[in-house]
Structures are given as C-alpha cells and as structure tokens.
Design an enzyme around this catalytic site. Structure first.
Site, PDB file in Angstrom:
ATOM      1  N   GLY A 189      67.821  43.331 -11.707  1.00 49.34           N
ATOM      2  CA  GLY A 189      68.270  42.068 -10.361  1.00 49.34           C
ATOM      3  C   GLY A 189      68.171  40.811 -11.102  1.00 49.34           C
ATOM      4  CB  SER A 190      69.492  38.938 -13.247  1.00 52.48           C
ATOM      5  OG  SER A 190      70.058  40.174 -13.554  1.00 52.48           O
ATOM      6  NE  ARG A 191      73.115  31.906  -9.500  1.00 52.54           N
ATOM      7  CZ  ARG A 191      72.923  31.057  -8.580  1.00 52.54           C
ATOM      8  NH1 ARG A 191      72.104  31.255  -7.296  1.00 52.54           N
ATOM      9  NH2 ARG A 191      73.359  29.821  -8.655  1.00 52.54           N
TER      10      ARG A 191
END
Length: 234
Positions: A189-191
């Site tokens: 989960g990240s960006r």
C-alpha cells in the site's frame, strides 16, 4: 508510435524470500501435525505474498514525448506543485499526478520516460495514509530526478503509506531507464507522485484507474490542448 514489450519474471525477486519463509514455516507446521486451519492459513499467506509481488508483462508505448504512469492504482490527486525542494530544480510549479496503490494493486514501479537518473534521495518520515496530500512532504519517501531523452527534467517520488514500511529502489544516479522499465516497488500500500513541466497537458482524470507502464498520463506534443480535447480525439 512503437511499443516495447517489457518482459519480466512473473514474481518480483523481492517476493521470493517472503514466500519462502512462509512456505517453509507451513511445511514445519504440517510436519508437526499442527491444526489444519493453521497450516492452511500459512499456505494461503504464501500464495498471497506471491500474488502481491506479481510483475506482469506490460506493453509500453515507446515515444520520447509520452509520460507513462509509474504505478498501478487510481489517480488520487492532479494539481500543480513545486517539485521536491531537495531536487534543487527551478522554483516554479510543475504538473503533479499522484497515483495511490492499495494492497490489491500491482506494486512494482516503472519509469515514466526514457532518460537518465540525475538525482536520488531517500528521506525518512511518517506513515500517514498515502492518499492524503500531506503524504507528499511528510511521509517516508524516495525521490528520483530524471533528465529525459527529449531534453526535459521530470521527477517521480515513491511514497510509503499507512501500511507500507519499506521503499525499494534498484537504480542509482547515472542509471539509464527505458520507459516502462521496472525500477523498484513499495511494499503493502503506497503512492507514486510524478512531476513534469507545467505546459504539458494532463491526459488522465482524477479517479481514473492506472496501469503502470501502459497508461499515458502526459504528452509533450499536446501542450496546447486541454484534457477534454484530448479525450474527444480518442
């Protein structure tokens, strides 16, 4: 416009060690005659890890004027912002597109253009939800600056999120990357934020689903056209 078929191993190398640990643990539990539910959970987690670290083949448009999404996921923000101050680039706003990856998205990150890395910097930070705007400046992140083959400068930033606890980047200063080439990943989960010149039109919309290495997010040759005009052409 030609395309390059970026063939990769089905599983990113980072995933094998985690899957191996879980698999061996599950086999030990099976050997010790542990409860079936516990053993089954271990094997299911092994499968999930392999699936999470999947690295599918992508057909990347090979055009020096196209900017390609670096991440799978959804566009959570489109705006104009100053590039990370650590880059020491000109103090003028650039277009910024932020793509949020949830735990179910492919997490390998790909180069948005053909070019050479001139800057790399890891910055420790917090672990706020990566979809929040403040994540760009306060979360743990890794900044890459690129001199593109068409003579421009862009930047892309891997940002850790609420669950993500490690950023992996396999390139360094001086590395030459092809468009769509895998350069790293962020776990769980990240960006990824991509910065490019303000006179280049954005070719995607907020909330749109991205495919890393395939979705075109900007085009230097369409700088005078609006997003609507571009979409009408499609």
């Amino acid at each position: 416009m030609s395309k390059q078929n970026n063939k990769r191993h089905f599983i990113h190398p980072e995933g094998w060690k985690f899957a191996g640990i879980l698999f061996i643990t599950s086999m030990i539990l099976l050997f010790l005659s542990m409860p079936t539910a516990l053993v089954t959970t271990g094997f299911l987690l092994t499968f999930f890890v392999l699936w999470f670290f999947r690295d599918p083949e992508r057909d990347t448009p090979q055009d020096l004027n196209l900017i390609i999404s670096s991440a799978d996921g959804k566009v959570c923000l489109i705006d104009e912002a100053y590039p990370p101050e650590e880059l020491s680039m000109e103090a003028e706003k650039m277009k910024r597109i932020c793509v949020f990856m949830n735990v179910f998205d492919v997490h390998v990150n790909r180069s948005p253009m053909l070019g050479k890395i001139f800057y790399k910097n890891y910055i420790p930070g917090s672990f706020f939800n990566a979809s929040l705007d403040k994540a760009s400046t306060e979360n743990e992140r890794l900044i890459l600056g690129m001199e593109t083959e068409n003579g421009k400068k862009i930047a892309f930033v891997q940002i850790a999120g609420l669950v993500a606890r490690r950023i992996i980047c396999d390139v360094g200063i001086g590395s030459l990357l092809k468009a769509g080439e895998v350069f790293g990943l962020i776990r769980f989960g990240s960006r990824v934020d991509i910065y490019f010149p303000s006179d280049v039109s954005v070719m995607v919309l907020k909330g749109q689903k991205m495919i890393a290495g395939e979705t075109i997010i900007g085009d230097f040759t369409k700088s005078s056209k609006s997003v609507k005009e571009y979409l009408d052409e499609k």
